[in-house]
Design a protein around this motif. Structure first.
Motif, PDB file in Angstrom:
ATOM      1  N   ILE A 195     -56.449 171.295 -43.574  1.00 51.28           N
ATOM      2  CA  ILE A 195     -56.219 172.675 -43.154  1.00 51.28           C
ATOM      3  C   ILE A 195     -56.375 173.634 -44.338  1.00 51.28           C
ATOM      4  CG2 ILE A 195     -54.474 174.278 -42.262  1.00 51.28           C
ATOM      5  CD1 ILE A 195     -53.352 171.821 -40.673  1.00 51.28           C
ATOM      6  N   LYS A 196     -55.900 173.211 -45.510  1.00 55.68           N
ATOM      7  CA  LYS A 196     -56.023 174.026 -46.724  1.00 55.68           C
ATOM      8  C   LYS A 196     -57.493 174.256 -47.091  1.00 55.68           C
ATOM      9  CE  LYS A 196     -55.075 175.855 -50.797  1.00 55.68           C
ATOM     10  NZ  LYS A 196     -54.576 177.252 -50.930  1.00 55.68           N
ATOM     11  N   LEU A 197     -58.337 173.244 -46.894  1.00 53.17           N
ATOM     12  CA  LEU A 197     -59.745 173.342 -47.284  1.00 53.17           C
ATOM     13  C   LEU A 197     -60.576 174.162 -46.296  1.00 53.17           C
ATOM     14  CD1 LEU A 197     -60.379 169.670 -48.514  1.00 53.17           C
ATOM     15  CD2 LEU A 197     -60.069 171.731 -49.919  1.00 53.17           C
ATOM     16  N   LEU A 198     -60.081 174.331 -45.077  1.00 51.78           N
ATOM     17  CA  LEU A 198     -60.816 175.115 -44.085  1.00 51.78           C
ATOM     18  C   LEU A 198     -60.657 176.617 -44.361  1.00 51.78           C
ATOM     19  CD1 LEU A 198     -59.934 173.193 -40.780  1.00 51.78           C
ATOM     20  CD2 LEU A 198     -62.171 173.292 -41.902  1.00 51.78           C
ATOM     21  N   PRO A 199     -61.705 177.407 -44.112  1.00 45.28           N
ATOM     22  CA  PRO A 199     -61.626 178.863 -44.363  1.00 45.28           C
ATOM     23  C   PRO A 199     -60.945 179.619 -43.226  1.00 45.28           C
ATOM     24  CG  PRO A 199     -63.822 178.308 -43.598  1.00 45.28           C
ATOM     25  CD  PRO A 199     -63.064 176.996 -43.702  1.00 45.28           C
ATOM     26  N   ILE A 200     -59.734 179.194 -42.892  1.00 46.70           N
ATOM     27  CA  ILE A 200     -59.011 179.820 -41.775  1.00 46.70           C
ATOM     28  C   ILE A 200     -58.455 181.178 -42.183  1.00 46.70           C
ATOM     29  CG2 ILE A 200     -57.042 179.602 -40.218  1.00 46.70           C
ATOM     30  CD1 ILE A 200     -57.434 176.571 -40.311  1.00 46.70           C
ATOM     31  N   ASN A 201     -57.807 181.211 -43.342  1.00 47.79           N
ATOM     32  CA  ASN A 201     -57.276 182.467 -43.898  1.00 47.79           C
ATOM     33  C   ASN A 201     -56.333 183.182 -42.931  1.00 47.79           C
ATOM     34  OD1 ASN A 201     -58.826 182.131 -46.295  1.00 47.79           O
ATOM     35  ND2 ASN A 201     -60.608 183.008 -45.265  1.00 47.79           N
ATOM     36  N   ASN A 202     -55.506 182.421 -42.254  1.00 47.07           N
ATOM     37  CA  ASN A 202     -54.515 183.010 -41.354  1.00 47.07           C
ATOM     38  C   ASN A 202     -53.286 182.109 -41.371  1.00 47.07           C
ATOM     39  OD1 ASN A 202     -53.191 183.187 -38.477  1.00 47.07           O
ATOM     40  ND2 ASN A 202     -54.298 185.115 -38.766  1.00 47.07           N
ATOM     41  N   SER A 203     -52.172 182.644 -41.836  1.00 45.28           N
ATOM     42  CA  SER A 203     -50.966 181.838 -42.022  1.00 45.28           C
ATOM     43  C   SER A 203     -50.402 181.325 -40.700  1.00 45.28           C
ATOM     44  CB  SER A 203     -49.896 182.641 -42.764  1.00 45.28           C
ATOM     45  OG  SER A 203     -49.577 183.829 -42.047  1.00 45.28           O
ATOM     46  N   GLU A 204     -50.567 182.109 -39.625  1.00 42.11           N
ATOM     47  CA  GLU A 204     -50.041 181.689 -38.325  1.00 42.11           C
ATOM     48  C   GLU A 204     -50.778 180.455 -37.809  1.00 42.11           C
ATOM     49  OE1 GLU A 204     -49.567 183.401 -33.743  1.00 42.11           O
ATOM     50  OE2 GLU A 204     -49.793 184.808 -35.409  1.00 42.11           O
ATOM     51  N   VAL A 205     -52.101 180.457 -37.887  1.00 41.07           N
ATOM     52  CA  VAL A 205     -52.894 179.307 -37.448  1.00 41.07           C
ATOM     53  C   VAL A 205     -52.579 178.087 -38.311  1.00 41.07           C
ATOM     54  CG1 VAL A 205     -55.226 178.392 -37.103  1.00 41.07           C
ATOM     55  CG2 VAL A 205     -54.745 180.785 -36.600  1.00 41.07           C
ATOM     56  N   GLU A 206     -52.503 178.281 -39.616  1.00 36.34           N
ATOM     57  CA  GLU A 206     -52.216 177.175 -40.527  1.00 36.34           C
ATOM     58  C   GLU A 206     -50.865 176.547 -40.213  1.00 36.34           C
ATOM     59  OE1 GLU A 206     -54.660 178.794 -44.475  1.00 36.34           O
ATOM     60  OE2 GLU A 206     -52.523 179.234 -44.234  1.00 36.34           O
ATOM     61  N   LEU A 207     -49.861 177.393 -39.961  1.00 30.00           N
ATOM     62  CA  LEU A 207     -48.515 176.880 -39.672  1.00 30.00           C
ATOM     63  C   LEU A 207     -48.490 176.126 -38.346  1.00 30.00           C
ATOM     64  CD1 LEU A 207     -45.533 176.674 -40.410  1.00 30.00           C
ATOM     65  CD2 LEU A 207     -45.158 178.901 -39.328  1.00 30.00           C
ATOM     66  N   VAL A 208     -49.128 176.673 -37.313  1.00 29.63           N
ATOM     67  CA  VAL A 208     -49.121 176.026 -36.000  1.00 29.63           C
ATOM     68  C   VAL A 208     -49.842 174.678 -36.056  1.00 29.63           C
ATOM     69  CG1 VAL A 208     -49.958 176.178 -33.625  1.00 29.63           C
ATOM     70  CG2 VAL A 208     -48.924 178.169 -34.703  1.00 29.63           C
ATOM     71  N   MET A 209     -51.000 174.620 -36.735  1.00 31.46           N
ATOM     72  CA  MET A 209     -51.739 173.360 -36.854  1.00 31.46           C
ATOM     73  C   MET A 209     -50.931 172.326 -37.641  1.00 31.46           C
ATOM     74  SD  MET A 209     -54.565 173.585 -35.161  1.00 31.46           S
ATOM     75  CE  MET A 209     -53.536 174.488 -33.984  1.00 31.46           C
ATOM     76  N   THR A 210     -50.157 172.807 -38.603  1.00 33.87           N
ATOM     77  CA  THR A 210     -49.311 171.896 -39.385  1.00 33.87           C
ATOM     78  C   THR A 210     -48.173 171.363 -38.528  1.00 33.87           C
ATOM     79  OG1 THR A 210     -49.815 173.173 -41.377  1.00 33.87           O
ATOM     80  CG2 THR A 210     -47.956 171.643 -41.493  1.00 33.87           C
ATOM     81  N   ILE A 211     -47.534 172.240 -37.753  1.00 32.06           N
ATOM     82  CA  ILE A 211     -46.448 171.809 -36.865  1.00 32.06           C
ATOM     83  C   ILE A 211     -46.943 170.730 -35.902  1.00 32.06           C
ATOM     84  CG2 ILE A 211     -44.946 172.553 -34.961  1.00 32.06           C
ATOM     85  CD1 ILE A 211     -44.708 175.273 -36.434  1.00 32.06           C
ATOM     86  N   ALA A 212     -48.143 170.947 -35.353  1.00 31.29           N
ATOM     87  CA  ALA A 212     -48.716 169.953 -34.441  1.00 31.29           C
ATOM     88  C   ALA A 212     -48.916 168.615 -35.139  1.00 31.29           C
ATOM     89  CB  ALA A 212     -50.051 170.458 -33.896  1.00 31.29           C
ATOM     90  N   SER A 213     -49.266 168.646 -36.421  1.00 32.02           N
ATOM     91  CA  SER A 213     -49.589 167.419 -37.156  1.00 32.02           C
ATOM     92  C   SER A 213     -48.370 166.662 -37.662  1.00 32.02           C
ATOM     93  CB  SER A 213     -50.505 167.757 -38.344  1.00 32.02           C
ATOM     94  OG  SER A 213     -51.735 168.286 -37.902  1.00 32.02           O
TER      95      SER A 213
END
Length: 304
Positions: free
Chosen positions: A236-254
Motif C-alpha cells: 500500500i505504501k508503494l502504490l501512488p494512492i496519496n490518500n490517507s483514508e484509502v490507505e487506512l481502510v485497505m490496512t484495516i481490511a488486511s
C-alpha cells in the motif's frame, strides 16, 4: 486513533463475550446462530455497503475507489504467493485462512469507528475483490478441486450485490427518499453487534483446549495477523494512492482475522472444518491485541 481503536476493540470483545454467554446459557442454539449468520451476511453487511455510497458523486473519489480495488487485488494475491513458501501443499485450510481476512465482520465496525460510514465506500472495493477470489481460487483451494470454481457465485453473493447496488446509486443520479436511506442505515447499524455475537458463538462451540494447544493454528494466526499485514502495508505504501483514508481502510481490511468462511466452506466443500474453526477463533481473539498495534505501525510507515 489508538485510543479510539482500543475502545472499539474492547467493545467488540465485550460483544464476543456476550455471544459466548448467550450460547452457554442456551438463549441461542445452533439454529439461532445460523439464522443470525444468514441475516448478517445476506442483508446487514450488504446494507452497510449500500449505505456507504449515500453521497454526492465525486469523480476523484471514484478514481480512489479504483485504486482501492488495485490495492485489494495486490495484497490478496501477495498472500497467495507467500503461502506457497510457508505452508505444506496439503495445508489448504491454513492457506485459506491466511489469504482471506474477515474484512466484512471485523473491518466494517473498525472503519465505522475510525472514519465513519463513508469509509465503508472503500472497504466495499476490498470486499468485492475478496469475494471474487474466495469463490474462485478459495473454493478450489478448500475443496482441492479446481473444477469446483463457481463464476455464478462470484456475481450472486451478497457482498458483490451490495457493492454493485451501492456503486450504481452513486454513479447514476437516482435520488432515493430520505426514509429509505434511514432504513438502510438502521439495518447497517446491526453489523457490529451481530458479527461479534457470531464470533462469540464460534468460541462457545469450540474445544478451547484444542484451540490453544494446536501449533499450526498459531502459525496461521501469526501469518494472518502480523506477517501478511506487514507485507500489505509495504504494498500500500508503494502504490501512488496519496490518500490517507484509502490507505487506512485497505490496512484495516488486511489486519482483520481469518474469514469465517475458513470454517464454513471447509464444512461445505470437504475441507477440515474443525481446523478452520480453530484458526478463525484463535486469530479473532488475538486480533483484539494485534490490530491496534498494526494500525499504529501502518500510520508510522505511511507518514515516512
Amino acid at each position: 486513533m489508538f485510543i479510539i481503536l482500543l475502545q472499539q476493540m474492547l467493545t467488540m470483545l465485550s460483544l464476543i463475550i456476550f455471544g459466548f454467554i448467550l450460547i452457554k446459557r442456551k438463549v441461542l442454539d445452533a439454529d439461532g446462530t445460523k439464522q443470525i449468520s444468514t441475516l448478517l451476511s445476506m442483508y446487514v453487511m450488504p446494507a452497510s455497503m449500500i449505505a456507504s455510497f449515500n453521497d454526492a458523486f465525486d469523480f476523484d473519489r471514484l478514481k480512489l475507489f479504483g485504486w482501492a480495488i488495485i490495492a485489494a487485488l495486490l495484497t490478496i494475491t501477495s498472500r497467495i504467493l507467500l503461502n506457497h513458501f510457508v505452508f505444506d501443499k496439503e495445508d489448504r485450510t491454513a492457506k485459506y485462512g491466511v489469504t482471506f481476512p474477515n474484512s466484512g465482520f471485523f473491518g466494517i465496525p473498525i472503519v465505522t469507528a475510525l472514519i465513519g460510514i463513508q469509509g465503508i465506500f472503500f472497504m466495499s472495493a476490498y470486499i468485492m475483490c475478496n469475494n471474487i477470489l474466495q469463490w474462485t481460487y478459495g473454493r478450489a483451494l478448500i475443496s482441492g478441486d479446481r473444477s469446483s470454481m463457481s463464476i455464478r457465485k462470484v456475481f450472486s453473493n451478497p457482498g458483490m450485490i451490495g457493492a454493485t447496488i451501492g456503486l450504481i446509486l452513486y454513479i447514476i443520479p437516482l435520488p432515493l427518499p430520505a426514509f429509505m436511506w434511514k432504513a438502510v442505515d438502521s439495518i447497517a447499524a446491526l453489523n457490529t453487534s451481530l458479527a461479534m455475537i457470531i464470533i462469540g458463538s464460534f468460541l462457545a462451540n469450540s474445544d478451547l483446549k484444542a484451540i490453544f494447544t494446536n501449533r499450526t493454528s498459531y502459525k496461521a494466526s501469526l501469518m494472518r495477523l502480523v506477517i501478511t499485514p506487514i507485507l500489505a502495508i509495504i504494498i500500500i505504501k508503494l502504490l501512488p494512492i496519496n490518500n490517507s483514508e484509502v490507505e487506512l481502510v485497505m490496512t484495516i481490511a488486511s489486519v482483520a482475522p481469518a474469514a469465517a468462511n475458513t470454517a464454513i466452506l471447509g464444512r461445505v466443500f470437504g475441507g477440515n472444518y474443525e481446523y478452520g474453526a480453530r484458526i478463525v477463533v484463535l486469530s479473532s481473539l488475538f486480533s483484539i491485541l494485534t490490530i491496534p498495534f498494526m494500525l499504529q505501525f501502518a500510520t508510522f510507515i505511511y507518514a515516512l
